[in-house]
Structure formats: C-alpha cells, structure tokens
Design a protein around this motif. Structure first.
Motif, mmCIF file in Angstrom:
data_model
loop_
_atom_site.group_PDB
_atom_site.id
_atom_site.type_symbol
_atom_site.label_atom_id
_atom_site.label_comp_id
_atom_site.label_asym_id
_atom_site.label_seq_id
_atom_site.Cartn_x
_atom_site.Cartn_y
_atom_site.Cartn_z
ATOM 1 N N PRO A 72 0.801 -1.225 0.000
ATOM 2 C CA PRO A 72 0.000 0.000 0.000
ATOM 3 C C PRO A 72 0.831 1.272 0.000
ATOM 4 O O PRO A 72 2.011 1.275 0.369
ATOM 5 N N GLU A 73 0.183 2.340 -0.408
ATOM 6 C CA GLU A 73 0.791 3.663 -0.295
ATOM 7 C C GLU A 73 1.099 3.927 1.175
ATOM 8 O O GLU A 73 0.299 3.647 2.062
ATOM 9 N N GLY A 74 2.291 4.453 1.448
ATOM 10 C CA GLY A 74 2.680 4.713 2.826
ATOM 11 C C GLY A 74 3.274 3.520 3.542
ATOM 12 O O GLY A 74 3.599 3.583 4.728
ATOM 13 N N ARG A 75 3.380 2.372 2.849
ATOM 14 C CA ARG A 75 4.098 1.174 3.299
ATOM 15 C C ARG A 75 3.368 0.384 4.378
ATOM 16 O O ARG A 75 3.312 -0.824 4.339
ATOM 17 N N MET A 76 2.827 1.053 5.407
ATOM 18 C CA MET A 76 2.010 0.405 6.435
ATOM 19 C C MET A 76 2.734 -0.746 7.132
ATOM 20 O O MET A 76 2.147 -1.792 7.411
ATOM 21 N N VAL A 77 4.013 -0.545 7.427
ATOM 22 C CA VAL A 77 4.704 -1.545 8.239
ATOM 23 C C VAL A 77 4.278 -1.376 9.696
ATOM 24 O O VAL A 77 3.789 -0.316 10.105
ATOM 25 N N ALA A 78 4.435 -2.435 10.485
ATOM 26 C CA ALA A 78 4.109 -2.378 11.906
ATOM 27 C C ALA A 78 5.306 -1.782 12.641
ATOM 28 O O ALA A 78 6.288 -2.487 12.930
ATOM 29 N N ALA A 79 5.241 -0.483 12.932
ATOM 30 C CA ALA A 79 6.400 0.256 13.428
ATOM 31 C C ALA A 79 7.002 -0.306 14.715
ATOM 32 O O ALA A 79 8.228 -0.328 14.856
ATOM 33 N N PRO A 80 6.206 -0.777 15.701
ATOM 34 C CA PRO A 80 6.822 -1.256 16.950
ATOM 35 C C PRO A 80 7.472 -2.624 16.828
ATOM 36 O O PRO A 80 8.205 -3.035 17.730
ATOM 37 N N LEU A 81 7.180 -3.347 15.752
ATOM 38 C CA LEU A 81 7.709 -4.703 15.596
ATOM 39 C C LEU A 81 9.049 -4.683 14.864
ATOM 40 O O LEU A 81 9.343 -3.753 14.103
ATOM 41 N N SER A 82 9.827 -5.711 15.072
ATOM 42 C CA SER A 82 11.121 -5.809 14.386
ATOM 43 C C SER A 82 10.909 -6.139 12.913
ATOM 44 O O SER A 82 9.809 -6.499 12.475
ATOM 45 N N VAL A 83 11.988 -6.028 12.152
ATOM 46 C CA VAL A 83 11.943 -6.389 10.735
ATOM 47 C C VAL A 83 11.480 -7.839 10.582
ATOM 48 O O VAL A 83 10.579 -8.140 9.789
ATOM 49 N N SER B 104 14.801 3.841 7.751
ATOM 50 C CA SER B 104 14.568 4.953 6.838
ATOM 51 C C SER B 104 13.341 4.658 5.975
ATOM 52 O O SER B 104 12.866 3.509 5.913
ATOM 53 N N GLY B 105 12.826 5.671 5.302
ATOM 54 C CA GLY B 105 11.675 5.471 4.427
ATOM 55 C C GLY B 105 11.937 4.432 3.353
ATOM 56 O O GLY B 105 11.082 3.587 3.063
ATOM 57 N N GLY B 106 13.116 4.473 2.764
ATOM 58 C CA GLY B 106 13.458 3.507 1.731
ATOM 59 C C GLY B 106 13.554 2.098 2.274
ATOM 60 O O GLY B 106 13.114 1.136 1.628
ATOM 61 N N GLU B 107 14.120 1.964 3.470
ATOM 62 C CA GLU B 107 14.225 0.638 4.087
ATOM 63 C C GLU B 107 12.837 0.100 4.452
ATOM 64 O O GLU B 107 12.573 -1.093 4.320
ATOM 65 N N GLN B 108 11.941 0.985 4.886
ATOM 66 C CA GLN B 108 10.571 0.556 5.168
ATOM 67 C C GLN B 108 9.864 0.106 3.894
ATOM 68 O O GLN B 108 9.081 -0.845 3.914
ATOM 69 N N GLN B 109 10.146 0.793 2.774
ATOM 70 C CA GLN B 109 9.545 0.363 1.515
ATOM 71 C C GLN B 109 10.080 -1.001 1.107
ATOM 72 O O GLN B 109 9.320 -1.852 0.611
ATOM 73 N N MET B 110 11.368 -1.234 1.314
ATOM 74 C CA MET B 110 11.927 -2.561 1.046
ATOM 75 C C MET B 110 11.279 -3.609 1.939
ATOM 76 O O MET B 110 10.986 -4.728 1.490
ATOM 77 N N LEU B 111 11.029 -3.259 3.194
ATOM 78 C CA LEU B 111 10.388 -4.190 4.119
ATOM 79 C C LEU B 111 8.966 -4.514 3.662
ATOM 80 O O LEU B 111 8.542 -5.681 3.697
ATOM 81 N N ALA B 112 8.238 -3.505 3.216
ATOM 82 C CA ALA B 112 6.876 -3.731 2.729
ATOM 83 C C ALA B 112 6.882 -4.630 1.489
ATOM 84 O O ALA B 112 6.028 -5.514 1.339
ATOM 85 N N LEU B 113 7.852 -4.415 0.603
ATOM 86 C CA LEU B 113 7.985 -5.271 -0.573
ATOM 87 C C LEU B 113 8.338 -6.706 -0.179
ATOM 88 O O LEU B 113 7.759 -7.670 -0.692
ATOM 89 N N ALA B 114 9.295 -6.836 0.738
ATOM 90 C CA ALA B 114 9.708 -8.166 1.177
ATOM 91 C C ALA B 114 8.549 -8.902 1.837
ATOM 92 O O ALA B 114 8.346 -10.099 1.601
ATOM 93 N N ARG B 115 7.780 -8.202 2.653
ATOM 94 C CA ARG B 115 6.626 -8.822 3.322
ATOM 95 C C ARG B 115 5.629 -9.344 2.291
ATOM 96 O O ARG B 115 5.092 -10.451 2.438
ATOM 97 N N PRO C 123 5.404 3.432 -4.827
ATOM 98 C CA PRO C 123 6.580 2.987 -4.074
ATOM 99 C C PRO C 123 7.669 4.048 -3.908
ATOM 100 O O PRO C 123 8.507 3.918 -3.018
ATOM 101 N N SER C 124 7.678 5.095 -4.751
ATOM 102 C CA SER C 124 8.724 6.115 -4.618
ATOM 103 C C SER C 124 8.336 7.247 -3.682
ATOM 104 O O SER C 124 9.162 8.122 -3.396
ATOM 105 N N MET C 125 7.110 7.244 -3.185
ATOM 106 C CA MET C 125 6.612 8.396 -2.430
ATOM 107 C C MET C 125 7.438 8.656 -1.174
ATOM 108 O O MET C 125 7.642 7.771 -0.343
ATOM 109 N N GLY C 126 7.928 9.883 -1.049
ATOM 110 C CA GLY C 126 8.620 10.314 0.152
ATOM 111 C C GLY C 126 10.027 9.802 0.316
ATOM 112 O O GLY C 126 10.617 9.965 1.393
#
Length: 234
Positions: free
Chosen positions: A82-93, A137-148, A162-165
């Motif tokens: 999704p737009e904004g990645r929506m990773v679970a911020a308190p959880l580990s990678v 970082s924002g880019g690392e979170q986007q990678m995490l969202a893709l990996a998930r 995926p490039s937003m922000g």
C-alpha cells in the motif's frame, strides 16, 4: 492474470473511478499513471478488496473476485503493497515479515526459504532483522513492505506509489529491486506518480485523468505523442 471491467468506485456522491478497464497479462508490468486525484490508488484499493466498487467486475486468474476480502485475495495470490508502506512500526523487521507466514499459513520451512530469498534481494534488511521497523529509513521501510508482500508468494503484485517520500538514492534502490522482481517473472500492476520512472520500467502504461482511462499503450508509443508526453513529464 487480471481483468478489471467497467469499474466504478464512489465516495458518497462523488465518482472517483468511472468505468475503467484494465487488463494485466501474466509476466507483464503495467503502470497506472496520472496526476493526483486521477483515481489510481482508488483503483488499486478496489482491486485489492480495501474499497468496495459501486459496480463492475474484478477477475483474477479467471475467477470473479469482486468484493472479496483482502485476506482472501492475499491467500489467492493477489497482494497489495500500500501507499505509505504500512509496516508495523513497533515490531522488528523479522516480526513484520512473519506476518506473511500467518497470512498464508506457511510452514516453518516455507517461511525460512522465502525469508532467505528476501534477504538476498534486500540485504540491508538482513542486517537489521532485530531492529524495530519504525526506526528504519523510508526507503528501508519500503523494502520491508515489498519483502513482506513477496513472502506471501504472490502471483500478482500491486504496488501503490513505491517512490513516495523517498530520497533519490533510495528511489533508485527500490526501483532496481522492482525491476529485478519483474525480470524474475513477477506480474506487477504499478501506480506511480513519477511517470518517468514508471514509463522506464513498464511494458504497458494506462493513463488516468479524473477517474477515467484516457489512453493506454506501450511507453514508446505514448511518449511519441507530444501532448501526452507533456502531460506525463510536466
């Protein structure tokens, strides 16, 4: 792989998507481009089950999935980043990636194999596996969202902005990963406001404006039209 036919989506009395048609062939990368408010993300959300369409059909691998819940679509192989990645911020990678295990009911061995593949594609995540996602970082979170998303083993991957922000260097890294995923055979429907990036990557582009499809075709053909090129890259 995907056929969207005469899709209408409304918010209250406002039609955000008006009769759009989208076809995505297996192994292709199709880009939805257009300005803010064109209806691109709404279209993806309707396909992914986050927004219920007013009318029209979404057919995935020959089956009518219109109105299916998002978790059932994920289990069927249709997955949205999704737009904004929506990773679970308190959880580990690693804990974020384990969400894919539960959504697809993966065995321990299946999860390990897919996790290792994701770490090969995104080695920075392997180095930060115990780090909380909110500190990336924002880019690392986007990678995490893709990996998930990839850990669910999708047949069709929907990518929303995926490039937003992201800083330019991270945009390059994320799009290099998307290119690699696509080259390896992944079918992708991409929404991207940066039309130049999208046109450089896609096999086919669909141009939306005010909720409607105004044209579609191969990137070179669309860019040869001066008025369209001005619209894309202005």
């Amino acid at each position: 792989m995907l056929d969207v036919n005469d899709l209408w989506v409304s918010y209250g009395g406002i039609s955000a998507v008006r009769g759009i048609r989208v076809t995505v062939e297996p192994g292709s990368l199709v880009a939805l481009i257009g300005s803010n408010g064109a209806g691109k993300s709404t279209t993806l959300n309707a396909i992914a089950g986050l927004t219920r369409p007013r009318s029209g059909t979404v057919t995935f691998r020959g089956e009518n999935v219109t109105g299916w819940t998002t978790h059932n679509l994920v289990r069927a192989g249709l997955v949205l980043v999704p737009e904004g990645r929506m990773v679970a911020a308190p959880l580990s990678v690693r804990e974020n990636l384990q969400q894919a295990r539960y959504s697809k009911r993966l065995s321990s061995g299946e999860f390990t194999d897919r996790y290792d593949q994701a770490m090969t594609l995104f080695p920075v995540l392997g180095k930060r596996s115990s780090q909380v996602a909110g500190s990336l970082s924002g880019g690392e979170q986007q990678m995490l969202a893709l990996a998930r998303a990839l850990l669910t083993g999708p047949d069709l991957l929907l990518l929303d902005e995926p490039s937003m922000g992201l800083a330019p260097v991270m945009v390059d890294a994320v799009f290099d990963a998307i290119r690699t995923i696509h080259t390896d055979g992944m079918t992708i429907l991409l929404v991207e406001q940066n039309a130049e990036l999208a046109m450089d990557l896609c096999d086919q582009a669909i141009v939306m404006q005010r909720g409607e499809l105004i044209t579609s075709g191969q990137p070179d053909d669309l860019l040869s039209d001066g008025s369209l090129r001005s619209m894309f890259l202005s």
